[in-house]
Design an enzyme around this catalytic site. Structure first.
Site, PDB file in Angstrom:
ATOM      1  CG  HIS A  72     -54.986   3.192 -40.878  1.00 16.38           C
ATOM      2  ND1 HIS A  72     -54.867   2.249 -41.862  1.00 16.38           N
ATOM      3  CD2 HIS A  72     -56.145   3.840 -41.134  1.00 16.38           C
ATOM      4  CE1 HIS A  72     -55.893   2.325 -42.683  1.00 16.38           C
ATOM      5  NE2 HIS A  72     -56.684   3.279 -42.264  1.00 16.38           N
ATOM      6  CG  ASN A 124     -37.700  30.097 -38.794  1.00 16.43           C
ATOM      7  OD1 ASN A 124     -38.557  30.844 -39.258  1.00 16.43           O
ATOM      8  ND2 ASN A 124     -36.485  30.505 -38.514  1.00 16.43           N
ATOM      9  CB  CYS A 157     -32.733  28.474 -38.004  1.00 13.32           C
ATOM     10  SG  CYS A 157     -33.933  29.349 -36.995  1.00 13.32           S
TER      11      CYS A 157
HETATM   12  C1  LIG Z   1     -32.204  20.409 -40.494  1.00 14.96           C
HETATM   13  C2  LIG Z   1     -33.685  20.598 -40.671  1.00 14.96           C
HETATM   14  C3  LIG Z   1     -34.435  20.987 -39.601  1.00 14.96           C
HETATM   15  C4  LIG Z   1     -35.829  21.171 -39.734  1.00 14.96           C
HETATM   16  N1  LIG Z   1     -36.551  21.548 -38.634  1.00 14.96           N
HETATM   17  C5  LIG Z   1     -37.870  21.772 -38.788  1.00 14.96           C
HETATM   18  C6  LIG Z   1     -38.644  22.186 -37.670  1.00 14.96           C
HETATM   19  O1  LIG Z   1     -38.150  22.312 -36.542  1.00 14.96           O
HETATM   20  N2  LIG Z   1     -39.969  22.405 -37.863  1.00 14.96           N
HETATM   21  C7  LIG Z   1     -40.569  22.260 -39.087  1.00 14.96           C
HETATM   22  O2  LIG Z   1     -41.762  22.501 -39.201  1.00 14.96           O
HETATM   23  N3  LIG Z   1     -39.848  21.843 -40.162  1.00 14.96           N
HETATM   24  C8  LIG Z   1     -38.537  21.602 -40.043  1.00 14.96           C
HETATM   25  N4  LIG Z   1     -37.824  21.173 -41.123  1.00 14.96           N
HETATM   26  C9  LIG Z   1     -38.505  20.965 -42.399  1.00 14.96           C
HETATM   27  C10 LIG Z   1     -39.277  19.650 -42.390  1.00 14.96           C
HETATM   28  O3  LIG Z   1     -38.401  18.561 -42.102  1.00 14.96           O
HETATM   29  C11 LIG Z   1     -39.985  19.442 -43.730  1.00 14.96           C
HETATM   30  O4  LIG Z   1     -40.999  20.428 -43.892  1.00 14.96           O
HETATM   31  C12 LIG Z   1     -40.573  18.072 -43.877  1.00 14.96           C
HETATM   32  O5  LIG Z   1     -41.263  17.983 -45.112  1.00 14.96           O
HETATM   33  C13 LIG Z   1     -41.525  17.718 -42.749  1.00 14.96           C
HETATM   34  O6  LIG Z   1     -41.996  16.396 -42.944  1.00 14.96           O
HETATM   35  P1  LIG Z   1     -42.992  15.697 -41.933  1.00 14.96           P
HETATM   36  O7  LIG Z   1     -43.964  16.709 -41.449  1.00 14.96           O
HETATM   37  O8  LIG Z   1     -43.663  14.646 -42.776  1.00 14.96           O
HETATM   38  O9  LIG Z   1     -42.175  15.050 -40.865  1.00 14.96           O
HETATM   39  C14 LIG Z   1     -36.455  20.942 -40.990  1.00 14.96           C
HETATM   40  C15 LIG Z   1     -35.676  20.510 -42.064  1.00 14.96           C
HETATM   41  C16 LIG Z   1     -34.309  20.338 -41.916  1.00 14.96           C
HETATM   42  C17 LIG Z   1     -33.491  19.872 -43.096  1.00 14.96           C
END
Ligand SMILES: Cc1cc2nc3c(=O)[nH]c(=O)nc-3n(C[C@H](O)[C@H](O)[C@H](O)COP(=O)(O)O)c2cc1C
Length: 188
Positions: A72, A124, A157
């Site tokens: 990293h 969203n 959504c």
């Molecule tokens: C179908 C689906 C779509 C999602 N789209 C979003 C998104 O566009 N933006 C967002 O902030 N979280 C979204 N989420 C929620 C995140 O995936 C979730 O908060 C996750 O913990 C983010 O992990 P990361 O930041 O480590 O990648 C989505 C979840 C699902 C199941």
């Protein structure tokens, strides 16, 4: 020598757009190294981004491909620019608060102050408007991140509002503006 962009992809429904972004940045002559959160891999495969970037994708902060270095830290040192696209509300919160518990947030924390840092939120509209998300973005901007504003659109959504990832053209334009003027003017 090619400039290196660290492209961090996080778990948004728009993560599939990272494939086009990786491809476009490569065509523009950049070396793209992709970092993914575990949740991003539910939306797009590392194999896709590996094939398009022609580099190994970094998924796990505990995986050390070269035993002679700490991955990293080396990754952070290679960066001419750090781009989080798409950026979830979660990663925005983690980056704003100095949390380093995955490869994206750990590399982000190890970047030198001079490295340009871009963040392209996608979520969203209520998540984006949430005062906590806005506060976290404000913190990031205060410490040198540039936000590439999300667009207003009919979101996955079903809600209409601001929250859609900026277009690939908008993102690459900001990258080109920064990297064509910076000329790696800082010491790596
Ligand atoms: C179908 C689906 C779509 C999602 N789209 C979003 C998104 O566009 N933006 C967002 O902030 N979280 C979204 N989420 C929620 C995140 O995936 C979730 O908060 C996750 O913990 C983010 O992990 P990361 O930041 O480590 O990648 C989505 C979840 C699902 C199941």
């Amino acid at each position: 020598m090619k400039k290196t962009i660290l492209l961090a992809v996080t778990g948004s429904i728009s993560a599939y757009k990272a494939a086009d972004l990786t491809s476009q940045l490569g065509k523009l002559g950049f070396n793209v190294e992709v970092l993914m959160t575990k949740n991003a891999t539910a939306f797009i495969t590392p194999l896709t981004l590996q094939s398009l970037s022609k580099n190994q994708v970094h998924l796990d902060v505990m995986k050390e491909p070269d035993v002679t270095v700490i991955n990293h830290i080396e990754l952070a040192k290679r960066a001419d620019l750090f781009l989080v696209a798409p950026a979830t509300a979660n990663i925005i919160g983690k980056l704003a608060n100095g949390i380093a518990d995955d490869v994206v947030s750990t590399v982000a924390l190890a970047l030198k102050t001079e490295v340009p840092k871009l963040i392209a939120p996608a979520m969203n509209t209520y998540m984006y408007q949430n005062p906590i998300t806005q506060r976290n973005l404000k913190i990031l901007k205060e410490v040198g991140y540039t936000e590439i504003d999300p667009r207003e659109a009919l979101l996955a959504c079903g809600d209409f509002g601001r929250g859609a990832l900026a277009t690939i053209e908008e993102i690459t334009k900001v990258v080109l503006n920064i990297l064509s003027t910076s000329e790696a003017s800082y010491e790596k």
